[in-house]
Design a protein around this motif. Structure first.
Motif, mmCIF file in Angstrom:
data_model
loop_
_atom_site.group_PDB
_atom_site.id
_atom_site.type_symbol
_atom_site.label_atom_id
_atom_site.label_comp_id
_atom_site.label_asym_id
_atom_site.label_seq_id
_atom_site.Cartn_x
_atom_site.Cartn_y
_atom_site.Cartn_z
ATOM 1 N N ILE A 7 0.848 -1.202 0.000
ATOM 2 C CA ILE A 7 0.000 0.000 0.000
ATOM 3 C C ILE A 7 0.882 1.250 0.000
ATOM 4 N N ALA A 8 1.943 1.252 0.811
ATOM 5 C CA ALA A 8 2.848 2.407 0.864
ATOM 6 C C ALA A 8 3.531 2.626 -0.475
ATOM 7 N N PHE A 9 3.938 1.549 -1.120
ATOM 8 C CA PHE A 9 4.608 1.664 -2.422
ATOM 9 C C PHE A 9 3.665 2.240 -3.476
ATOM 10 N N ILE A 10 2.449 1.742 -3.520
ATOM 11 C CA ILE A 10 1.482 2.229 -4.506
ATOM 12 C C ILE A 10 1.137 3.697 -4.252
ATOM 13 N N LEU A 11 0.948 4.044 -2.984
ATOM 14 C CA LEU A 11 0.664 5.445 -2.669
ATOM 15 C C LEU A 11 1.874 6.329 -2.986
ATOM 16 N N GLY A 12 3.072 5.803 -2.788
ATOM 17 C CA GLY A 12 4.275 6.553 -3.134
ATOM 18 C C GLY A 12 4.365 6.831 -4.618
ATOM 19 N N LEU A 13 3.832 5.917 -5.432
ATOM 20 C CA LEU A 13 3.825 6.136 -6.880
ATOM 21 C C LEU A 13 2.712 7.096 -7.304
ATOM 22 N N LEU A 14 1.591 7.046 -6.615
ATOM 23 C CA LEU A 14 0.442 7.842 -7.015
ATOM 24 C C LEU A 14 0.476 9.278 -6.484
ATOM 25 N N LEU A 15 1.005 9.460 -5.296
ATOM 26 C CA LEU A 15 1.005 10.788 -4.685
ATOM 27 C C LEU A 15 2.264 11.553 -5.086
ATOM 28 N N PRO A 16 2.182 12.878 -5.136
ATOM 29 C CA PRO A 16 3.320 13.659 -5.619
ATOM 30 C C PRO A 16 4.539 13.648 -4.683
ATOM 31 N N ARG A 17 4.328 13.508 -3.374
ATOM 32 C CA ARG A 17 5.453 13.500 -2.453
ATOM 33 C C ARG A 17 5.417 12.241 -1.606
ATOM 34 N N ILE A 19 6.274 11.897 1.503
ATOM 35 C CA ILE A 19 5.798 12.129 2.869
ATOM 36 C C ILE A 19 4.280 11.992 2.946
ATOM 37 N N GLU A 20 3.586 12.324 1.862
ATOM 38 C CA GLU A 20 2.133 12.148 1.835
ATOM 39 C C GLU A 20 1.772 10.660 1.879
ATOM 40 N N ALA A 21 2.520 9.865 1.148
ATOM 41 C CA ALA A 21 2.285 8.415 1.162
ATOM 42 C C ALA A 21 2.568 7.843 2.547
ATOM 43 N N LEU A 22 3.640 8.296 3.175
ATOM 44 C CA LEU A 22 3.966 7.822 4.515
ATOM 45 C C LEU A 22 2.866 8.202 5.501
ATOM 46 N N GLY A 23 2.381 9.435 5.423
ATOM 47 C CA GLY A 23 1.303 9.871 6.310
ATOM 48 C C GLY A 23 0.024 9.082 6.093
ATOM 49 N N ALA A 24 -0.294 8.810 4.838
ATOM 50 C CA ALA A 24 -1.506 8.042 4.541
ATOM 51 C C ALA A 24 -1.403 6.618 5.072
ATOM 52 N N VAL A 25 -0.237 6.004 4.945
ATOM 53 C CA VAL A 25 -0.062 4.628 5.422
ATOM 54 C C VAL A 25 -0.096 4.582 6.945
ATOM 55 N N VAL A 26 0.526 5.553 7.602
ATOM 56 C CA VAL A 26 0.476 5.592 9.067
ATOM 57 C C VAL A 26 -0.971 5.775 9.535
ATOM 58 N N ALA A 27 -1.726 6.661 8.870
ATOM 59 C CA ALA A 27 -3.135 6.852 9.220
ATOM 60 C C ALA A 27 -3.932 5.571 8.985
ATOM 61 N N PHE A 28 -3.624 4.859 7.906
ATOM 62 C CA PHE A 28 -4.313 3.596 7.625
ATOM 63 C C PHE A 28 -4.024 2.558 8.709
ATOM 64 N N VAL A 29 -2.760 2.462 9.132
ATOM 65 C CA VAL A 29 -2.397 1.483 10.160
ATOM 66 C C VAL A 29 -3.080 1.824 11.484
ATOM 67 N N ILE A 30 -3.131 3.106 11.831
ATOM 68 C CA ILE A 30 -3.794 3.507 13.075
ATOM 69 C C ILE A 30 -5.286 3.196 13.001
ATOM 70 N N ALA A 31 -5.929 3.549 11.894
ATOM 71 C CA ALA A 31 -7.367 3.277 11.751
ATOM 72 C C ALA A 31 -7.641 1.775 11.737
ATOM 73 N N ALA A 32 -6.798 1.004 11.064
ATOM 74 C CA ALA A 32 -6.994 -0.444 11.014
ATOM 75 C C ALA A 32 -6.789 -1.068 12.389
ATOM 76 N N SER A 33 -5.852 -0.552 13.172
ATOM 77 C CA SER A 33 -5.633 -1.074 14.523
ATOM 78 C C SER A 33 -6.817 -0.768 15.423
ATOM 79 N N ILE A 34 -7.405 0.422 15.269
ATOM 80 C CA ILE A 34 -8.593 0.766 16.061
ATOM 81 C C ILE A 34 -9.763 -0.136 15.680
ATOM 82 N N LEU A 35 -9.978 -0.329 14.377
ATOM 83 C CA LEU A 35 -11.072 -1.210 13.929
ATOM 84 C C LEU A 35 -10.822 -2.656 14.332
ATOM 85 N N ASN A 36 -9.572 -3.071 14.380
ATOM 86 C CA ASN A 36 -9.232 -4.439 14.761
ATOM 87 C C ASN A 36 -9.539 -4.691 16.238
#
Length: 125
Positions: A7-17, A19-36
């Motif tokens: 997911i981080a790799f794909i977002l790194g290719l799609l997003l312009p920077r 750091i945006e991909a890193l932030g999105a993946v960290v937010a995804f992991v936090i949200a997934a951990s809460i839902l888990n």
């Protein structure tokens, strides 16, 4: 972990920077951990990549290694059959495994020295 890296790799290719991909993946992991952590959402939990993160630790339990032998035998059999079924190369190779270059082509000319547009291999002349 590999799914999060994908997911981080794909977002790194799609997003312009990056750091945006890193932030999105960290937010995804936090949200997934809460839902888990919510037991009421079992149907959602089983598709989250963070749900199975710690399942490998059971391999170190005495009862966790019961099926490892079967898995090792299956992997060795697959690798062995893959090597036995490998076909030889279709083309002959030259030095260092490289395909030999095609023979040079010569342009045919008429009696006046004009090019005819036809070519012939230099080895057939």
């Amino acid at each position: 972990m590999l799914s999060i890296a994908t997911i981080a790799f794909i977002l790194g290719l799609l997003l312009p920077r990056g750091i945006e991909a890193l932030g999105a993946v960290v937010a995804f992991v936090i949200a997934a951990s809460i839902l888990n952590g919510s037991h009421a959402l079992h149907a959602v939990q089983i598709v989250l990549p963070v749900h199975y993160w710690q399942d490998w630790t059971h391999l170190f339990d005495p009862s966790g290694t019961a099926h490892l032998g079967t898995g090792i035998v299956a992997q060795v059999a697959t690798i062995t059959l893959g090597h036995l079924r490998r076909r030889p190369r279709a083309r002959p190779t030259g030095p260092r495994g490289m395909t030999p270059a095609p023979p040079p082509m010569l342009e045919l000319r008429d009696e006046h020295g004009h090019a005819t547009g036809d070519y012939v291999s230099a080895t057939t002349m």
